[in-house]
Structure formats: C-alpha cells, structure tokens
Design an enzyme around this catalytic site. Structure first.
Site, short mmCIF file in Angstrom:
data_model
loop_
_atom_site.label_atom_id
_atom_site.label_comp_id
_atom_site.label_asym_id
_atom_site.label_seq_id
_atom_site.Cartn_x
_atom_site.Cartn_y
_atom_site.Cartn_z
N ASP A 1 8.84 69.34 51.17
CA ASP A 1 8.67 70.75 50.77
C ASP A 1 7.36 70.88 50.00
O ASP A 1 7.30 70.64 48.79
CB ASP A 1 9.86 71.20 49.92
CG ASP A 1 9.76 72.70 49.59
OD1 ASP A 1 8.68 73.29 49.83
OD2 ASP A 1 10.74 73.27 49.09
N HIS B 1 5.32 74.67 43.54
CA HIS B 1 5.77 73.50 42.77
C HIS B 1 4.62 72.58 42.33
O HIS B 1 4.87 71.55 41.71
CB HIS B 1 6.78 72.70 43.61
CG HIS B 1 7.86 73.55 44.18
ND1 HIS B 1 8.81 74.15 43.40
CD2 HIS B 1 8.13 73.96 45.46
CE1 HIS B 1 9.64 74.86 44.16
NE2 HIS B 1 9.23 74.76 45.42
N ILE C 1 7.10 75.24 39.03
CA ILE C 1 8.53 74.99 38.76
C ILE C 1 9.04 73.87 39.68
O ILE C 1 8.41 73.54 40.68
CB ILE C 1 9.39 76.27 38.92
CG1 ILE C 1 9.33 76.79 40.37
CG2 ILE C 1 8.93 77.34 37.93
CD1 ILE C 1 10.32 77.93 40.63
N GLY D 1 14.32 73.68 43.75
CA GLY D 1 15.76 73.81 43.49
C GLY D 1 16.52 72.61 44.03
O GLY D 1 17.45 72.11 43.40
C1 LIG Z 1 11.87 85.47 56.24
C2 LIG Z 1 11.97 84.12 56.67
C3 LIG Z 1 12.10 83.20 55.51
C4 LIG Z 1 12.07 81.84 56.01
C5 LIG Z 1 12.21 80.96 54.89
C6 LIG Z 1 12.63 79.65 55.31
C7 LIG Z 1 12.40 78.63 54.29
C8 LIG Z 1 13.41 78.61 53.26
C9 LIG Z 1 13.41 77.36 52.63
C10 LIG Z 1 14.22 77.39 51.39
C11 LIG Z 1 13.46 77.48 50.15
C12 LIG Z 1 12.31 76.59 50.08
C13 LIG Z 1 11.40 76.95 48.97
C14 LIG Z 1 11.95 76.47 47.71
C15 LIG Z 1 11.79 77.20 46.63
C16 LIG Z 1 12.39 76.76 45.39
O1 LIG Z 1 12.90 75.70 45.24
S1 LIG Z 1 12.37 77.90 44.13
C17 LIG Z 1 13.17 77.04 42.81
C18 LIG Z 1 14.64 77.10 42.84
N1 LIG Z 1 15.16 78.45 42.70
C19 LIG Z 1 15.07 79.11 41.55
O2 LIG Z 1 14.51 78.66 40.57
C20 LIG Z 1 15.74 80.46 41.48
C21 LIG Z 1 16.51 80.59 40.19
N2 LIG Z 1 17.25 81.86 40.15
C22 LIG Z 1 16.72 82.98 39.66
O3 LIG Z 1 15.60 83.01 39.18
C23 LIG Z 1 17.59 84.20 39.72
O4 LIG Z 1 18.92 83.85 39.88
C24 LIG Z 1 17.20 85.16 40.89
C25 LIG Z 1 17.28 84.44 42.23
C26 LIG Z 1 15.77 85.70 40.67
C27 LIG Z 1 18.19 86.33 40.92
O5 LIG Z 1 18.29 86.86 39.64
P1 LIG Z 1 18.40 88.44 39.42
O6 LIG Z 1 17.25 89.12 40.04
O7 LIG Z 1 18.66 88.67 37.99
O8 LIG Z 1 19.66 88.77 40.30
P2 LIG Z 1 20.99 89.54 39.92
O9 LIG Z 1 20.62 90.91 39.44
O10 LIG Z 1 21.82 88.71 39.04
O11 LIG Z 1 21.73 89.65 41.32
C28 LIG Z 1 21.27 90.53 42.35
C29 LIG Z 1 22.08 90.23 43.59
O12 LIG Z 1 21.65 88.99 44.15
C30 LIG Z 1 22.73 88.03 44.13
N3 LIG Z 1 22.16 86.77 43.64
C31 LIG Z 1 21.71 86.54 42.41
N4 LIG Z 1 21.24 85.30 42.31
C32 LIG Z 1 21.39 84.73 43.51
C33 LIG Z 1 21.11 83.43 44.02
N5 LIG Z 1 20.58 82.48 43.28
N6 LIG Z 1 21.43 83.18 45.31
C34 LIG Z 1 21.99 84.11 46.08
N7 LIG Z 1 22.29 85.38 45.64
C35 LIG Z 1 22.00 85.66 44.38
C36 LIG Z 1 23.76 88.57 43.16
O13 LIG Z 1 25.05 88.14 43.50
C37 LIG Z 1 23.56 90.06 43.29
O14 LIG Z 1 24.27 90.52 44.43
P3 LIG Z 1 25.51 91.53 44.22
O15 LIG Z 1 26.48 90.79 43.36
O16 LIG Z 1 26.01 91.80 45.59
O17 LIG Z 1 24.91 92.72 43.53
#
Ligand SMILES: CCCCCCCCCCCCC/C=C/C(=O)SCCNC(=O)CCNC(=O)[C@H](O)C(C)(C)COP(=O)(O)OP(=O)(O)OC[C@H]1O[C@@H](n2cnc3c(N)ncnc32)[C@H](O)[C@@H]1OP(=O)(O)O
Length: 308
Positions: free
Chosen positions: A207, A212, A227, A230
């Site tokens: 990744d 990162h 950061i 994850g």
């Molecule tokens: C389009 C094509 C895309 C292709 C992509 C493919 C590649 C994918 C590869 C995968 C990823 C690779 C890259 C890696 C990146 C990382 O590693 S990033 C580091 C790890 N992640 C983090 O550090 C994130 C930490 N979390 C946060 O910062 C927060 O939780 C958030 C994600 C920003 C959300 O917080 P907030 O905005 O306050 O959300 P809420 O208001 O609480 O909730 C809103 C709704 O979203 C739902 N929700 C909240 N958090 C999450 C979550 N972590 N995962 C899934 N869903 C989440 C929450 O339930 C709410 O929904 P409802 O309840 O329906 O309202």
C-alpha cells in the site's frame, strides 16, 4: 437516480472488475509480519519467531491471518478509480475491514482474486464504498479467504436525495458497526509500541498511498503528518489477540472485523483491550499518548485454548 455529476451508482454497480492474480513469496510474508510489529520487542519471541524465521526452511514459516487483507488491496482498481465514482482521492480513508479465513496461508503462493462491489452508501458528508474480494489458491482452486473492504470518501456524499439517501448492500448486516464494548474490565490487555518508521516499513507490503509517507500529502488530507495504514493498526491488534487469547496459534482465528475510528500516527503506543464472549473476542485498540480509541471490532476463533 444520482443527482451530483461525480457519482452514478448504477454505472458503478454494473462495473465488472477484472479478475487478478497475486503472487507472493516467503519474503513477502516475512516483510508483512515485520511491518505489523512481529518480533519488534523481542527478536526471539516464542510466539512470533515462526512468522519471520524457521530453522527447517522458509516453507515452514507461518503466515499471520491479517496477511489476507493484502489480497483485497492487490485486487482493487489501480489508482482507486472506478467508472461512476469521481471523488477527491486525497480525502479517502480506510473505514472498515472484514476478513473470513477458510484455510491457513502457505508461506508463498499464487492467488486468484475475484472482486465485486458489495455496498455503496450516501452518508451526506461522505460516500461509503464496500468491495468484496474472494481469494482462491490458483493451483488447487480452493477458496482461502474473503475480504470486505470499506472505504470512507470524505466530501463525496450528497449524490442522492437527502430525504431518501442512496444505500445499497449485497449482504445482510454491517458487522463492524454492531460492536458493543463491554463495561466490565477487559479479560486481557496488551501494550505495544509502533516505530516512527512503521508506515515506511508497512508500505513495502503493497500500500504505497503517500498519505502514509509524504508530509505534504498528509497535510492536504487534513493531518499534521503522515498517518499509519489502518491495516497496520489492525495487524498489531490481531497479533495481540493471537498472543493473549490464542496462545500464539494464528490458525485459531476464524474471522476478523475492525472499524477504524480515528487515525493513528506512526510512533504511537497501541493498547489493545480484549473481552471474551464465548468464541468471540471483542476488542478495542487505544492510542496511549492521546487516550483515544482508534480501532474496535471482534475476532471469532475456532476454539479457546485450554487455559481459558
Ligand atoms: C471509488 C473507488 C475507490 C477505490 C478504492 C479502492 C482502494 C481502497 C483501498 C482501501 C484503503 C486503502 C487506503 C488506506 C488508507 C488508510 O489506511 S487511512 C488510515 C486508516 N483509517 C483511518 O484512520 C480512519 C479513521 N476514522 C475516522 O477518521 C472517522 O471514523 C471517519 C472515517 C472520518 C468518520 O468519522 P465521522 O465523519 O465523524 O463520521 P460519523 O459522523 O461518526 O458517521 C457518519 C456515517 O458514517 C458511518 N461511519 C463512520 N465511521 C465509519 C467507518 N470507519 N467505517 C464505515 N462507516 C463509518 C457512520 O456509521 C455514519 O453512518 P450512519 O450511522 O448511517 O449515519
């Protein structure tokens, strides 16, 4: 019907992902184990040396179950692009990971991946996309694992009517969000330090997102510095569970669920708290320096070891 120009859910859902092949060697499984902190505290740790060294040759090495998550990343679209989904890539965060394990991983192998879109949700301020990856051992055709990867796209929501936000899922329950942390004292607690260079090491497992490693990219994404991945945090937490609950046996892990609640910086200390609920280990992982929970979820095990 989509209302914003960047998102067309029907186009995205009709997309057929190409099947992909992922080949890895024992060096890759060892590099992964080191990337999630195996043997970092103790280079001859009885529980962990088997992931990085085996006296009888590398074919006898064991592979951490969270290695499975690498297959999901390897199978996803290059550059994170998908027809019908236009968004700001610098705001993408990993939201959740769910892994089902059907067989231990060999120390090296050739894997065939089949991917589909498992979910797409309009959360107003964000869009959530879920990918499902089924991974088969190429030679035998046997299913090794299934990953469900949830991606949180900040700022990409609002593509449907706010009175009836778009939500599609091809499965029943969102397991990671259903986790309730018990109010009782944890059954086990494990503290582990990540290194300031942790993300620079972990990225070598595939990744290479500059979020990162690149301070400018991290700033644009809203963070004071790069950061941690994850999946690296998840690797640390599950390693703690294998150590404390499974007596070091990685093959007892049946499935893994984790929601990333907050970012973690490389160099911070992770405290993983664990509770037993029959064959389920509920866990949360906190950053000691900020006293904040960054990850929670549960791990299902095949059985408990005799001491529990
Ligand atoms: C389009 C094509 C895309 C292709 C992509 C493919 C590649 C994918 C590869 C995968 C990823 C690779 C890259 C890696 C990146 C990382 O590693 S990033 C580091 C790890 N992640 C983090 O550090 C994130 C930490 N979390 C946060 O910062 C927060 O939780 C958030 C994600 C920003 C959300 O917080 P907030 O905005 O306050 O959300 P809420 O208001 O609480 O909730 C809103 C709704 O979203 C739902 N929700 C909240 N958090 C999450 C979550 N972590 N995962 C899934 N869903 C989440 C929450 O339930 C709410 O929904 P409802 O309840 O329906 O309202």
């Amino acid at each position: 019907m989509a209302e914003s120009s960047g998102f067309d859910p029907q186009l995205a859902l009709s997309h057929k992902f190409p099947e992909t092949t992922y080949t890895y060697t024992a060096r890759d499984s060892v590099l992964y184990a080191l990337g999630v902190g195996a043997c970092a505290r103790d280079a001859v740790d009885d529980d962990e040396l088997k992931y990085v060294y085996h006296a009888n040759g590398e074919q006898n090495l064991q592979v951490l179950p969270t290695f499975a998550a690498l297959l999901s990343l390897a199978s996803l679209p290059n550059g994170f692009n998908l027809p019908g989904l236009e968004y700001d890539q610098s705001l993408l965060l990993h939201g959740q990971q769910y892994i089902e394990l059907y067989r231990p991983f060999p120390s090296n192998g050739c894997i065939h991946n089949k991917v589909s879109l498992a979910g797409l949700h309009d959360k107003g301020k964000a869009a959530i996309i879920e990918f499902e990856t089924k991974s088969y051992e190429k030679e035998s055709g046997e299913l090794l694992c299934m990953n469900r990867t949830t991606v949180f796209l900040r700022g990409a929501g609002g593509f449907s009517k706010s009175s009836q936000p778009y939500s599609y899922s091809n499965y029943q329950t969102d397991k990671a969000s259903a986790v309730k942390i018990p109010k009782t004292h944890p059954f086990a607690v494990f503290e582990d330090s990540t290194q300031p260079s942790q993300a620079l090491l972990y990225r070598l497992s595939g990744d290479y997102n500059p979020l990162h490693s690149d301070p400018m990219v991290a700033k644009i994404a809203g963070f004071s510095r790069p950061i941690l991945h994850g999946l690296c945090t998840l690797g640390f937490a599950v390693r703690a569970i294998i150590k404390c609950i499974c007596k070091g046996d990685p093959n007892l892990i049946k499935s893994i669920t984790g929601r990333f609640l907050l970012h973690m910086f490389p160099g911070e200390t992770l405290i993983t708290e664990m509770w037993l609920d029959d064959l389920r280990v509920i866990y949360q992982a906190k950053v000691k320096e900020r006293n904040q929970t960054v990850l929670s979820g549960y791990v299902d095990v095949h059985r408990l070891t005799s001491a529990q």
